[in-house]
Design a protein around this motif. Structure first.
Motif, short mmCIF file in Angstrom:
data_model
loop_
_atom_site.label_atom_id
_atom_site.label_comp_id
_atom_site.label_asym_id
_atom_site.label_seq_id
_atom_site.Cartn_x
_atom_site.Cartn_y
_atom_site.Cartn_z
N GLN A 1 71.37 76.31 61.57
CA GLN A 1 71.49 75.74 60.23
C GLN A 1 72.69 76.28 59.46
O GLN A 1 73.34 75.55 58.73
CB GLN A 1 70.22 76.01 59.41
CG GLN A 1 69.02 75.23 59.86
CD GLN A 1 67.84 75.53 58.97
OE1 GLN A 1 68.00 75.93 57.83
NE2 GLN A 1 66.64 75.34 59.50
N LEU A 2 72.97 77.57 59.61
CA LEU A 2 74.06 78.19 58.87
C LEU A 2 75.43 77.78 59.38
O LEU A 2 76.45 78.08 58.78
CB LEU A 2 73.93 79.71 58.91
CG LEU A 2 72.68 80.27 58.22
CD1 LEU A 2 72.53 81.75 58.51
CD2 LEU A 2 72.72 80.02 56.73
N LEU A 3 75.47 77.07 60.51
CA LEU A 3 76.75 76.68 61.10
C LEU A 3 77.19 75.28 60.68
O LEU A 3 78.31 74.88 60.97
CB LEU A 3 76.66 76.74 62.62
CG LEU A 3 76.22 78.07 63.21
CD1 LEU A 3 76.24 78.01 64.72
CD2 LEU A 3 77.08 79.20 62.70
N PHE A 4 76.32 74.55 60.03
CA PHE A 4 76.67 73.19 59.63
C PHE A 4 77.82 73.23 58.64
O PHE A 4 78.01 74.20 57.91
CB PHE A 4 75.48 72.46 59.04
CG PHE A 4 74.39 72.20 60.04
CD1 PHE A 4 74.68 71.73 61.32
CD2 PHE A 4 73.08 72.45 59.73
CE1 PHE A 4 73.69 71.49 62.25
CE2 PHE A 4 72.07 72.22 60.65
CZ PHE A 4 72.38 71.74 61.91
N ALA A 5 78.56 72.16 58.60
CA ALA A 5 79.68 72.06 57.68
C ALA A 5 79.22 72.30 56.25
O ALA A 5 78.18 71.79 55.83
CB ALA A 5 80.34 70.69 57.80
N ALA A 6 79.97 73.08 55.54
CA ALA A 6 79.66 73.38 54.15
C ALA A 6 80.16 72.24 53.27
O ALA A 6 81.02 71.47 53.66
CB ALA A 6 80.32 74.69 53.76
#
Length: 189
Positions: free
Chosen positions: A132-137
């Motif tokens: 989840q923390l790797l998704f595009a910001a």
């Protein structure tokens, strides 16, 4: 492995210096299948974080990670819109993530020579499959990842330590921070 990783950073730095001169990708050694894409610096380091700048390679393959931290480039480029994700080994270059604190400043230089300052907003310990923390910001973000726990001896950790940092404008820093930042540039990372 640690000696190889640290010596490789010297060769990668030489390739990085050539990149800054002509803005072209330079391999750090003739048989390399990668090249440096960024320089990462930890500003105002704790005692646990001592070390020089880190030169980041393109592509986070197992082979590249043996030589230094590596960027997972996906759809975004270093310091461009989106999430710049850099992974590194906990027992070599990213051992210094153990000392990262919320509010700490991190400087990231891209291959065009532009530097961007980030502030650590939070850290997380997640399962290796939790992406989840790797998704595009929604905006610009820097994410640093290493295996966890730091003292673990096994090669196959199921946990990851994740540092999330958001860009800051140097105008928002107090004047004394800017003076310290300039004075400590050469020892950061």
């Amino acid at each position: 492995m640690q000696a190889k990783a640290h010596f490789a950073q010297y060769l990668i730095e030489q390739a990085w210096q050539r990149t800054l001169v002509d803005n072209l990708a330079h391999k750090p050694w003739s048989w390399a299948d990668t090249f440096p894409v960024a320089k990462l610096s930890f500003v105002h380091q704790s005692a646990a974080q001592q070390g020089g700048d880190l030169f980041v390679l393109a592509g986070a393959s197992g082979r590249n990670l043996a030589f230094g931290p590596a960027a997972i480039l996906g759809n975004s480029e270093v310091n461009r819109w989106g999430n710049t994700i850099i992974a590194g080994h906990r027992d070599t270059h990213f051992a210094r993530l153990k000392g990262v604190t919320v509010g700490q400043l991190i400087k990231l230089q891209d291959s065009g020579g532009a530097e961007r300052l980030y502030r650590v907003s939070n850290t997380h310990i997640v399962e290796e499959h939790d992406t989840q923390l790797l998704f595009a910001a929604d905006g610009l973000q820097l994410t640093l990842i290493t295996c966890y726990p730091f003292e673990e001896l096994s090669e196959r950790s199921k946990l990851r330590f994740v540092v999330i940092a958001l860009p800051i404008d140097s105008a928002s820093l107090p004047a004394e921070s800017l003076v310290k930042l300039d004075r400590h540039d050469s020892i950061s990372a």
